[in-house]
Design a protein around this motif. Sequence first.
Motif, PDB file in Angstrom:
ATOM      1  N   VAL A 561       0.864  -1.184   0.000  1.00 15.80           N
ATOM      2  CA  VAL A 561       0.000   0.000   0.000  1.00 15.80           C
ATOM      3  C   VAL A 561       0.895   1.228   0.000  1.00 15.80           C
ATOM      4  CG1 VAL A 561      -1.977  -1.058   1.192  1.00 15.80           C
ATOM      5  CG2 VAL A 561      -0.143  -0.004   2.527  1.00 15.80           C
ATOM      6  N   LEU A 562       0.289   2.394  -0.241  1.00 13.61           N
ATOM      7  CA  LEU A 562       1.051   3.629  -0.119  1.00 13.61           C
ATOM      8  C   LEU A 562       1.340   3.833   1.374  1.00 13.61           C
ATOM      9  CD1 LEU A 562       0.535   6.835  -2.141  1.00 13.61           C
ATOM     10  CD2 LEU A 562       0.970   7.008   0.301  1.00 13.61           C
ATOM     11  N   TYR A 563       2.602   3.945   1.706  1.00  9.85           N
ATOM     12  CA  TYR A 563       3.023   3.846   3.123  1.00  9.85           C
ATOM     13  C   TYR A 563       3.931   5.018   3.456  1.00  9.85           C
ATOM     14  CZ  TYR A 563       4.936   1.479   7.312  1.00  9.85           C
ATOM     15  OH  TYR A 563       5.298   1.156   8.586  1.00  9.85           O
ATOM     16  N   LYS A 564       3.365   6.225   3.462  1.00 14.00           N
ATOM     17  CA  LYS A 564       4.170   7.417   3.715  1.00 14.00           C
ATOM     18  C   LYS A 564       3.931   7.946   5.133  1.00 14.00           C
ATOM     19  CE  LYS A 564       5.067  12.081   1.904  1.00 14.00           C
ATOM     20  NZ  LYS A 564       4.840  12.791   3.179  1.00 14.00           N
ATOM     21  N   HIS A 565       2.693   8.394   5.402  1.00 12.50           N
ATOM     22  CA  HIS A 565       2.383   8.940   6.723  1.00 12.50           C
ATOM     23  C   HIS A 565       2.407   7.850   7.792  1.00 12.50           C
ATOM     24  CE1 HIS A 565       0.731  12.073   4.018  1.00 12.50           C
ATOM     25  NE2 HIS A 565       1.177  12.897   4.958  1.00 12.50           N
ATOM     26  N   ARG A 566       1.944   6.651   7.429  1.00 11.89           N
ATOM     27  CA  ARG A 566       1.987   5.543   8.386  1.00 11.89           C
ATOM     28  C   ARG A 566       3.431   5.145   8.707  1.00 11.89           C
ATOM     29  NH1 ARG A 566      -2.502   1.789   5.533  1.00 11.89           N
ATOM     30  NH2 ARG A 566      -1.715   3.007   3.784  1.00 11.89           N
ATOM     31  N   LYS A 567       4.292   5.246   7.702  1.00  5.43           N
ATOM     32  CA  LYS A 567       5.706   4.943   7.919  1.00  5.43           C
ATOM     33  C   LYS A 567       6.312   5.943   8.899  1.00  5.43           C
ATOM     34  CE  LYS A 567       9.848   3.744   5.286  1.00  5.43           C
ATOM     35  NZ  LYS A 567      10.439   3.638   3.932  1.00  5.43           N
ATOM     36  N   ASP A 568       5.965   7.225   8.725  1.00  9.48           N
ATOM     37  CA  ASP A 568       6.455   8.248   9.661  1.00  9.48           C
ATOM     38  C   ASP A 568       5.948   7.968  11.069  1.00  9.48           C
ATOM     39  OD1 ASP A 568       7.806   9.552   7.676  1.00  9.48           O
ATOM     40  OD2 ASP A 568       6.242  11.053   7.316  1.00  9.48           O
ATOM     41  N   TYR A 569       4.675   7.576  11.159  1.00  8.50           N
ATOM     42  CA  TYR A 569       4.096   7.266  12.474  1.00  8.50           C
ATOM     43  C   TYR A 569       4.809   6.070  13.103  1.00  8.50           C
ATOM     44  CZ  TYR A 569       0.895   5.329  15.931  1.00  8.50           C
ATOM     45  OH  TYR A 569       0.373   4.801  17.086  1.00  8.50           O
ATOM     46  N   ASP A 570       4.980   5.003  12.323  1.00  9.62           N
ATOM     47  CA  ASP A 570       5.630   3.790  12.858  1.00  9.62           C
ATOM     48  C   ASP A 570       7.068   4.063  13.262  1.00  9.62           C
ATOM     49  OD1 ASP A 570       3.338   2.321  12.516  1.00  9.62           O
ATOM     50  OD2 ASP A 570       3.918   1.471  10.572  1.00  9.62           O
ATOM     51  N   LYS A 571       7.760   4.880  12.454  1.00 10.09           N
ATOM     52  CA  LYS A 571       9.139   5.248  12.798  1.00 10.09           C
ATOM     53  C   LYS A 571       9.178   6.021  14.105  1.00 10.09           C
ATOM     54  CE  LYS A 571      11.718   5.537   8.439  1.00 10.09           C
ATOM     55  NZ  LYS A 571      12.360   6.466   7.478  1.00 10.09           N
ATOM     56  N   THR A 572       8.205   6.921  14.271  1.00  9.93           N
ATOM     57  CA  THR A 572       8.150   7.731  15.494  1.00  9.93           C
ATOM     58  C   THR A 572       7.931   6.850  16.717  1.00  9.93           C
ATOM     59  OG1 THR A 572       7.270   9.630  14.277  1.00  9.93           O
ATOM     60  CG2 THR A 572       6.920   9.607  16.659  1.00  9.93           C
ATOM     61  N   ILE A 573       6.944   5.952  16.633  1.00  7.06           N
ATOM     62  CA  ILE A 573       6.666   5.040  17.757  1.00  7.06           C
ATOM     63  C   ILE A 573       7.905   4.221  18.080  1.00  7.06           C
ATOM     64  CG2 ILE A 573       5.297   3.062  18.528  1.00  7.06           C
ATOM     65  CD1 ILE A 573       3.703   5.630  18.449  1.00  7.06           C
ATOM     66  N   SER A 574       8.556   3.699  17.024  1.00  3.54           N
ATOM     67  CA  SER A 574       9.746   2.862  17.215  1.00  3.54           C
ATOM     68  C   SER A 574      10.876   3.641  17.882  1.00  3.54           C
ATOM     69  CB  SER A 574      10.212   2.317  15.862  1.00  3.54           C
ATOM     70  OG  SER A 574      11.396   1.579  16.003  1.00  3.54           O
ATOM     71  N   LYS A 575      11.091   4.885  17.422  1.00  2.00           N
ATOM     72  CA  LYS A 575      12.168   5.706  17.991  1.00  2.00           C
ATOM     73  C   LYS A 575      11.878   6.112  19.432  1.00  2.00           C
ATOM     74  CE  LYS A 575      14.263   7.653  13.822  1.00  2.00           C
ATOM     75  NZ  LYS A 575      14.612   8.880  13.091  1.00  2.00           N
ATOM     76  N   ILE A 576      10.600   6.444  19.705  1.00  2.00           N
ATOM     77  CA  ILE A 576      10.229   6.803  21.079  1.00  2.00           C
ATOM     78  C   ILE A 576      10.512   5.616  22.004  1.00  2.00           C
ATOM     79  CG2 ILE A 576       8.292   7.302  22.622  1.00  2.00           C
ATOM     80  CD1 ILE A 576       7.035   8.919  20.311  1.00  2.00           C
ATOM     81  N   ASN A 577      10.036   4.452  21.597  1.00  2.00           N
ATOM     82  CA  ASN A 577      10.236   3.255  22.414  1.00  2.00           C
ATOM     83  C   ASN A 577      11.716   2.956  22.614  1.00  2.00           C
ATOM     84  OD1 ASN A 577       7.522   2.861  22.743  1.00  2.00           O
ATOM     85  ND2 ASN A 577       7.330   1.324  21.129  1.00  2.00           N
ATOM     86  N   LYS A 578      12.482   3.067  21.537  1.00  4.16           N
ATOM     87  CA  LYS A 578      13.908   2.759  21.609  1.00  4.16           C
ATOM     88  C   LYS A 578      14.642   3.717  22.551  1.00  4.16           C
ATOM     89  CE  LYS A 578      18.070   2.301  18.763  1.00  4.16           C
ATOM     90  NZ  LYS A 578      18.658   2.445  17.414  1.00  4.16           N
ATOM     91  N   GLU A 579      14.373   5.023  22.391  1.00  2.00           N
ATOM     92  CA  GLU A 579      15.077   6.023  23.203  1.00  2.00           C
ATOM     93  C   GLU A 579      14.670   5.940  24.672  1.00  2.00           C
ATOM     94  OE1 GLU A 579      17.506   7.840  22.276  1.00  2.00           O
ATOM     95  OE2 GLU A 579      17.423   7.471  20.125  1.00  2.00           O
ATOM     96  N   MET A 580      13.370   5.800  24.924  1.00  2.00           N
ATOM     97  CA  MET A 580      12.886   5.747  26.311  1.00  2.00           C
ATOM     98  C   MET A 580      13.361   4.466  27.007  1.00  2.00           C
ATOM     99  SD  MET A 580      11.296   8.553  26.960  1.00  2.00           S
ATOM    100  CE  MET A 580      12.640   9.261  25.989  1.00  2.00           C
ATOM    101  N   ALA A 581      13.321   3.340  26.269  1.00  3.17           N
ATOM    102  CA  ALA A 581      13.771   2.064  26.845  1.00  3.17           C
ATOM    103  C   ALA A 581      15.263   2.108  27.138  1.00  3.17           C
ATOM    104  CB  ALA A 581      13.453   0.915  25.891  1.00  3.17           C
ATOM    105  N   SER A 582      16.032   2.719  26.223  1.00  8.32           N
ATOM    106  CA  SER A 582      17.476   2.823  26.411  1.00  8.32           C
ATOM    107  C   SER A 582      17.814   3.663  27.648  1.00  8.32           C
ATOM    108  CB  SER A 582      18.113   3.436  25.164  1.00  8.32           C
ATOM    109  OG  SER A 582      19.490   3.637  25.354  1.00  8.32           O
TER     110      SER A 582
END
Length: 790
Positions: A561-582
Amino acid sequence: MDINDNIESPLYLQVSFNKYLKHYEALAKSNNELVVTKANQILKVASRYPELKEGFSDTSILKTRAKEIQLILQDAFSPLLTNNEIKTASVPFHNLIFNSSERFQKIIETAGKDFTLQIKNIPENDTYILACTIILNFCYGYNLNFKRPFYYEIPDAQGILHYYKILYNADFCEIIPKKHTKLITEADYKELLDNFENIDLWKEKFPVNSYSFKGFVVSNIFDVTDDQSISNIKSNLIGDEKRKNESFMEGFHEIFRSLLRLKDIKVGFSTYNKEDQVFERVYGAGVKSYLLGDRDNEKCIDALCSRSYNRLLLENKFFSISNVDKMFEKEKGHVPHILNLHEQGIKSAIFAPIANKNGLLGIIEIVSFKPEVLNSINANKLADVMPFIITAVERTQNEEENLIEAIIQKECTSIHSSVHWRFKKEAKNFINAELKGEEASFKKIAFTNVYPLYGQIDIKGSSEARNTATSLDLSLQLNAVKNIFVRIYKTQLLPIYQQFIFQIDEYLKGLETHFQVDSEQQISEFFKQDIEPLLKHIYTNDDFKDEIDAYFNSIDDKVNVLYKHRKDYDKTISKINKEMASLLDKKQVEAQLMYPHYFERFKTDGVEHNMYIGESITKEDSFNHIYLYNLRLWQLQVMCEMENAYYQMQSKFPVALDVASMILVFNQPLSISFRMDEKQFDVDGTYNARYEIVKKRVDKAYIKGTTERVTQKGKISIVYSQKQDEIEYLRYIKFLQSKHYLDTDIEIVELEDLQAVTGLKAIRVSVLYHKNEADKSFYSYDDLMKEIKA
């Protein structure tokens, strides 16, 4: 020069032939005339020079009386065997040699002018104690065996190292205490037995030069290069960290050079991956594979010709190539391993299988840059060392499997260090039960009377943000298709295109007015079932190829599918989780040093963490409630720091999302047990299950009488049920306000009842923020947003 110069020893050394000459005195009384004649001749020579019998330490006498000494020692150094035996006469603990066989002299000459003869394996720091043990044996009749085998390492004309074992004959030695030496008692002996490393004690019992040594030792020397090379191979293969050592492979080359008596050879390894049928490089400092060359791995069938493949993999036998260049010309470069060796400049080689009863494990590769040097004859010498190499490879593979399992455990089903001791204890019990032949079972792992702590930093409005991103992506994709249909309808007036345009408009209206749960699925099916087949049909028309290519290029290959805004959202969630967990993991290391406790965290739409603290976890009689209070304060402070860290990095994320933090206070101890099926700890008992219910639902709870959620961006919510918890946390908040972690806007609210849970309250207080780490100003959430946007 005196023999005793620069030597600290309990023995005062003197060269003497007294005890040796006594044997000739006995032979002079023999019935054999020839023996008597020779004995008298030697005794006559010795009688002219009394120092030879009485003893001397001046080394110049060894030179001036060299002929006489040689004559006296002619039976010990037979002229008939002088070119065969390797033999010397010397004094102990000294490299001074005053008589030797011709063969020994030739070996030393061949080693070169720069070579210095030195005994190996003498423990340099223990020579004094070694001398003491010899005195105890000689003078006092004790049987102490401290001596280790001694060696010479001597290179030959090619520079190949040979190993020579030294066997001493001490029949011609005398050791006697000097006049004023205090003799060793039984009590002294027993004291020394337990004080090997106490050099001062040994020197006290055996002062320097307190015993007189008269005589000499005969050294019978044997070339044990093969045996020592095999022993060195064993030693080299034992160490766990050897592959990380740069000098490991160079040392290995030297050992094989000595074993095969060849100077210009190198050793390589490759392992066999049975599952994938490939040869693989062994990773380590200086380790090479001459079979693979510069490749990391290669299919076995591609690395070898069929004959060599059968020889190594099926028969598990070695093969050699004595002349690579000749073989290369004969096969016209079509044999893969010959081609590979030829490209590396290798002229001869041996490939030997490292194999056990289960089949091939790997290959040892010995190569030379000279032809005919390696061949099928000297390859047979490998038979003596292969068992040790096989054992080492088996051990390495087992260690690697254990390491893989350990990594899986660490990365996938980690057991926290605080409770690891309990799992280890049960694992030992399990193994012992199996060894006893009993039915083995891994017993339940449980900890009683532990205090729980729970916290979360949750992403606010994550569902709405996800829906928005999905809606935007679907709108982009629908409009892209609509533009194609609008254009094609102008050239082909087919009503079906109008119908598709109408349907697309309906979907777009629906996305603008009310995005529903099933909207994404419906539209995705529309693209898959209706749009894609039609676009592929239209693609046959050259006028629309560029537009359709552009459309399909905008579609993500993985999710289709076209995956632009959802990709940004998923990247954001992933980065938040990674940084906070670290950040939380780093802080946890500090907390464990304060007092050990169980800790686990989970990544969801944010980061949650559980902690349990209590006597049963620490295994020591040391728990005090002060450690619980300390951990609660630490948790609250770290949550403030995580909030600050998040908003300082928020601008770096593709989507600007807010977070809200919550702590759940539970003041009663509970029991937890490890659930084998889920590989995690959970609470035990019906009453304790109440804690889990609250934990899962409380962040969605409303403030009583309102539609406002308890968790709110910019604030920390502390949920509790007991008045004493409120008093305790208000104390912590006051302390953190003094450190400018929290604002002064404290509010206490009641929560709506949850299923089977009533009477919950919450303290809410705003976090104070900094724009960045260097900023010393304090901002509320609203002030911070204004500052960031300014």
